[in-house]
Every structure is written in C-alpha cells, then in structure tokens.
Design a protein around this motif. Structure first.
Motif, PDB file in Angstrom:
ATOM      1  N   TYR A 151      -4.567   3.055  -4.781  1.00 23.33           N
ATOM      2  CA  TYR A 151      -5.644   2.602  -4.033  1.00 23.33           C
ATOM      3  C   TYR A 151      -6.391   3.244  -5.007  1.00 23.33           C
ATOM      4  O   TYR A 151      -6.354   3.364  -5.984  1.00 23.33           O
TER       5      TYR A 151
ATOM      6  N   ALA B 246      -1.911  -1.646  -3.353  1.00 22.84           N
ATOM      7  CA  ALA B 246      -1.005  -1.637  -3.832  1.00 22.84           C
ATOM      8  C   ALA B 246       0.095  -0.391  -3.265  1.00 22.84           C
ATOM      9  O   ALA B 246      -0.310   0.485  -3.606  1.00 22.84           O
TER      10      ALA B 246
ATOM     11  N   THR C 204       0.660   3.363   2.600  1.00 16.42           N
ATOM     12  CA  THR C 204       1.149   3.644   3.868  1.00 16.42           C
ATOM     13  C   THR C 204       1.891   2.982   4.112  1.00 16.42           C
ATOM     14  O   THR C 204       2.806   3.722   4.679  1.00 16.42           O
TER      15      THR C 204
ATOM     16  N   ALA D 290       1.587   9.935  -3.546  1.00 20.65           N
ATOM     17  CA  ALA D 290       0.036   8.763  -3.623  1.00 20.65           C
ATOM     18  C   ALA D 290      -0.365   9.684  -4.668  1.00 20.65           C
ATOM     19  O   ALA D 290      -1.622   8.770  -5.310  1.00 20.65           O
ATOM     20  N   GLN D 291      -0.440  10.748  -4.767  1.00 20.01           N
ATOM     21  CA  GLN D 291      -1.977  11.496  -5.157  1.00 20.01           C
ATOM     22  C   GLN D 291      -1.231  11.678  -7.052  1.00 20.01           C
ATOM     23  O   GLN D 291      -2.002  12.700  -7.757  1.00 20.01           O
TER      24      GLN D 291
ATOM     25  N   ASP E 223       6.118  12.126  -0.707  1.00 18.81           N
ATOM     26  CA  ASP E 223       4.352  11.262  -0.636  1.00 18.81           C
ATOM     27  C   ASP E 223       3.420  11.805  -2.137  1.00 18.81           C
ATOM     28  O   ASP E 223       2.812  12.545  -2.481  1.00 18.81           O
TER      29      ASP E 223
ATOM     30  N   LYS F  11      -7.228   6.577  -7.359  1.00 18.82           N
ATOM     31  CA  LYS F  11      -5.666   6.394  -7.680  1.00 18.82           C
ATOM     32  C   LYS F  11      -5.768   7.005  -8.881  1.00 18.82           C
ATOM     33  O   LYS F  11      -6.572   6.378 -10.072  1.00 18.82           O
TER      34      LYS F  11
ATOM     35  N   LEU G 170       5.513   4.785   2.521  1.00 17.64           N
ATOM     36  CA  LEU G 170       6.054   5.868   3.280  1.00 17.64           C
ATOM     37  C   LEU G 170       6.708   5.051   4.613  1.00 17.64           C
ATOM     38  O   LEU G 170       7.864   5.514   5.137  1.00 17.64           O
TER      39      LEU G 170
ATOM     40  N   ALA H 104      -2.248   9.446   6.067  1.00 20.20           N
ATOM     41  CA  ALA H 104      -1.237   8.203   6.328  1.00 20.20           C
ATOM     42  C   ALA H 104      -0.215   8.949   6.300  1.00 20.20           C
ATOM     43  O   ALA H 104       0.324   7.955   6.436  1.00 20.20           O
ATOM     44  N   THR H 105      -0.183  10.007   5.642  1.00 24.45           N
ATOM     45  CA  THR H 105       1.408  10.710   5.502  1.00 24.45           C
ATOM     46  C   THR H 105       1.656  10.678   7.302  1.00 24.45           C
ATOM     47  O   THR H 105       3.154  10.839   7.269  1.00 24.45           O
TER      48      THR H 105
ATOM     49  N   THR I 223      -2.747  16.986   4.359  1.00 23.32           N
ATOM     50  CA  THR I 223      -2.801  15.821   3.859  1.00 23.32           C
ATOM     51  C   THR I 223      -3.589  14.405   4.307  1.00 23.32           C
ATOM     52  O   THR I 223      -4.819  14.970   5.699  1.00 23.32           O
ATOM     53  N   PHE I 224      -3.621  13.604   4.237  1.00 28.38           N
ATOM     54  CA  PHE I 224      -4.349  12.241   4.045  1.00 28.38           C
ATOM     55  C   PHE I 224      -3.504  12.384   6.015  1.00 28.38           C
ATOM     56  O   PHE I 224      -2.262  12.109   5.735  1.00 28.38           O
TER      57      PHE I 224
ATOM     58  N   SER J 130       0.705  -1.070  -0.262  1.00 23.77           N
ATOM     59  CA  SER J 130       0.310  -0.080   0.372  1.00 23.77           C
ATOM     60  C   SER J 130       1.182   1.542  -0.165  1.00 23.77           C
ATOM     61  O   SER J 130       2.408   0.941   0.392  1.00 23.77           O
TER      62      SER J 130
HETATM   63  C1  PLP Z   1      -1.275  11.648   0.334  1.00 22.20           C
HETATM   64  C2  PLP Z   1      -1.619  10.692   0.629  1.00 22.20           C
HETATM   65  N1  PLP Z   1      -0.607   9.333   1.245  1.00 22.20           N
HETATM   66  C3  PLP Z   1      -0.779   8.512   1.361  1.00 22.20           C
HETATM   67  C4  PLP Z   1      -1.861   7.535   1.376  1.00 22.20           C
HETATM   68  C5  PLP Z   1      -2.041   6.291   1.552  1.00 22.20           C
HETATM   69  O1  PLP Z   1      -2.121   5.350   0.355  1.00 22.20           O
HETATM   70  P1  PLP Z   1      -2.913   3.811   0.718  1.00 22.20           P
HETATM   71  O2  PLP Z   1      -4.388   3.977   0.705  1.00 22.20           O
HETATM   72  O3  PLP Z   1      -3.043   3.492  -0.622  1.00 22.20           O
HETATM   73  O4  PLP Z   1      -2.054   3.364   1.650  1.00 22.20           O
HETATM   74  C6  PLP Z   1      -2.835   8.579   0.637  1.00 22.20           C
HETATM   75  C7  PLP Z   1      -4.323   7.331  -0.570  1.00 22.20           C
HETATM   76  O5  PLP Z   1      -5.122   6.897  -0.372  1.00 22.20           O
HETATM   77  C8  PLP Z   1      -2.876   9.642   0.069  1.00 22.20           C
HETATM   78  O6  PLP Z   1      -4.085  10.360   0.042  1.00 22.20           O
END
Ligand code: PLP
Length: 384
Positions: free
Chosen positions: A179, A190, A57, A155-156, A153, A182, A60, A84-85, A81-82, A55
C-alpha cells in the motif's frame, strides 16, 4: 504524517524509466517485472519463494485459504491491528478469535494464546505491528505443539528481524502489503506472500489466477489477485532504496528517543533484545485521563471524555503537525464483529492501547529540523 512527494522527487527519473520499460514491453499482468520482483522480495525476506498478489489483504486471504482455513473454522488474530487482519478471516467464512497483546510491543501476547485454541482453530495470524516483530519463538512452539499453521501479517514490517530471522520467513507464509504508505509502497495496491514451502507457493500461484494450473484449465476456485507489471516495476526501483530508507527511519527514531526520552507520562517505542525495528510508525503511548481542555492548554474539566492522547493530538494539529491514532477501536469491539459478542473489558491491553497510542510523523525524508519541531510540539502539548 508522510510526504510521498519528497520521496518521489528523489527517485523520479528511475521511476519514469521503469514505467517506460513496461510501456515499451506492453505486457501488463504476470510478466517479467512481477517475476523478478517476487525473487527480489523473497531474497529480502530470506525465503525461497514469493508470490505477487493484488494487495496485502488478499495475500492474507490466499495464504489462510491455502493453509486450509474455510467456513466454520476459527483463526486467532490479535485484537489490536488494522481491520484487514480480521476481514481476511471473515471473507473466507471463518471466525476470527481475538487475542490480547503485550503492552510494550503492541504485538500478540504469547501467554494469552493457548486459552483461545480449540479443536476448530485452523490458523494463528501473527501481526508484526508498526515495524516490530512479534515474540515468535513461544508462538511458533505453541503452534507446533497443537499442529496449527502460523501466518505472519508482515504488512507493516518488511525488513524487520527477530533473533536474526526476517519477519515473514518464520511461519508457514508471510503476507506483505505494498500500500502506498508502507515502507515499500507502490503507486496503487499490491501485495505478496513469501514462503519456504515450494508446494504452497505453487498452489498460491494458481489461487491468485482463477485456480488455473494449466492454460485455461482451473482445478479449484481461485481469485483474480495478480500483481501488475507497472506496480512491480515501480516497486523494484523502490526496493533498491529500501535499506537506506529503513536506516533513515531508524536514525530518526533514535533522534526522537533522545529528544522525548525524559518526558513523564509518555512511553516511547521499546525494542526488545534481538529484534530490529523498521519503524513503519513511531508510536508513543500517552497515559492517563485528560484534564486539560483541547486547544487551550488550560487545566480544567474535560466534558468531552477525551483522552490525554486526544488532547496531545489536537495540540499538535493546532501547530500544523499531523499525528494519527492507529488504531482507535480494537477488532473485538468493531461494529463489524458485534455478532461475535465482544465486550469492553474483554481484552484490556488492546483496549488501553487504543486509548493511549499516538503515531507522530516518521518517514525517511524528514529533516533534522522537522524532527526537532515535532518533538518540541510534543513536549509543549504534554504541559498542562
Ligand atoms: C497490519 C495490516 N494488515 C493488512 C493490511 C492490508 O494490506 P492492503 O492495504 O495492501 O490490503 C494492512 C495495510 O493496509 C496492514 O497494516
């Protein structure tokens, strides 16, 4: 916000063939699909190495761990941010130190960074939010001055660029999420880490697989964080379409720009010179306190304390149009981080963004008529 059915219908035969190939091979974890996909994504990000993980996450977590982040360390992350960061930092036992963002790009403000650096700062995480690169040059210069690694990061923002350099390729490591929603989305979870550093890539390959450096020989504590063959095969098919999908997103964004550009009281996404935006989201800012009642369109009291963006969102919903506030709560005010002592007013630009942003539907398969319908609904919703 997103019609994954429409995308699937356009590529279903290719996807089914790819899944059939994996089923015929009966190899499901760390096989040829993952390896090929790693090379293809690395190439797309202009880096020599890619390491598939489970993933974004965990991408990171592994990247930060491999950069030396551990218990008691500090890691600077943007507050807008989301989650997960931030949680990737706390999972490692380290402390996230939240920094403010620029109002125009919603990304880390380089001029607010140095004040957060301490002898314990072990990494800076830069998020390329909504599909747009952060202002990397001053961030990289500052990080180099202090000898601090930068983890992107990404991810986006797969495919976005900053003065000719791809996002994910500029720091020590770039972390991708696949995700499902995305720009390049799997049919499950993944992620991947891309890097220019061969040693780091080798270490990450061990870390994602129980720290194993030989057959059943572990040299350090690791994760079970592997990108499975089915997801890799699906993602390889989708990667072949990514450039076209990104071009469609960009064209839809330009259409929204022209349909909404004259509206007072909202700010549209702005792209600084030298950056290519890949529009994971099309996010407008709706400023000012609300005066109209939700749903009715009448001017009057607003006892609920709703913001104008809440009202626009509700009025769009009344017409069957989705919109989402990414993100309503900044990281420094998340209940999860209450023990870190963040207070309202600490990071004003992030807090304002949380009150004002609204993302409206944007995905490659949107039709011209749908875009016009959404834009008209936004225009109507802004009328008090
Ligand atoms: C900015 C950001 N960082 C980290 C993630 C984490 O990714 P994941 O959902 O694949 O674990 C996401 C998305 O979900 C995200 O948008």
């Amino acid at each position: 916000m997103l019609d994954l059915h429409a995308q699937y219908e356009s590529i279903a035969p290719e996807i089914r063939a790819a899944i059939d190939d994996v089923l015929a091979a009966q190899q499901f974890v760390l096989g040829p699909q993952c390896e090929a996909f790693e090379q293809e994504v690395a190439r797309a990000c202009s880096t020599p190495y890619g390491v598939g993980v489970a993933s974004g996450t965990e991408a990171l977590e592994l990247a930060l761990h491999a950069c030396g982040v551990g218990a008691g360390d500090e890691v600077i992350v943007p507050a807008f941010t989301f989650i997960a960061t931030g949680s990737a930092v706390t999972t490692l036992g380290a402390r996230p130190v939240f920094a403010d963002i620029e109002p125009v790009t919603f990304n880390l403000d380089p001029s607010h960074l140095e004040m957060h650096i301490t002898p314990r700062t072990r990494a800076i995480v830069v998020v390329h939010l909504f599909g747009l690169a952060a202002d990397m040059d001053p961030i990289l210069t500052l990080a180099a001055k202090h000898g601090i690694p930068v983890v992107e990061d990404n991810a986006q923002s797969i495919g976005a660029s900053y003065h000719g350099r791809k996002t994910g390729s500029m720091g020590r490591a770039g972390c991708l999420s696949f995700y499902p929603s995305k720009n390049l989305g799997a049919y499950g979870d993944a992620g991947m880490i891309v890097t220019n550093d061969e040693k780091l890539a080798t270490r990450l390959r061990a870390l994602r697989n129980h720290g194993q450096t030989g057959r059943y020989v572990s040299t350090e504590r690791g994760w079970n964080s592997r990108l499975d063959e089915l997801q890799a095969a699906i993602l390889r098919v989708k990667l072949r379409h990514l450039a076209d999908w990104t071009a469609a997103r960009q064209s839809h964004a330009r259409r929204y720009d022209s349909l909404l550009g004259d509206l007072p009281g909202i700010t549209l996404p702005r792209v600084p010179t030298g950056r290519e935006h890949v529009y994971y989201l099309y996010t407008i800012s709706v400023s000012g306190r609300a005066t109209g009642g939700v749903g009715g369109g009448t001017v009057g009291k607003n006892p609920s304390g709703a913001t104008r963006s809440d009202i626009v969102q509700q009025r769009l919903a009344d017409r069957g149009i989705a919109s989402v506030v990414y993100y309503p709560v900044p990281l420094h005010l998340q209940p999860l981080y209450a023990s870190l002592g963040g207070k309202p007013g600490d990071l004003r630009i992030s807090e304002r963004a949380c009150r004002e942003v609204l993302s409206i539907p944007l995905y490659p398969e949107l039709t011209a008529a749908q875009i016009e319908r959404v834009a008209q609904a936004v225009r109507d919703a802004l009328r008090d």
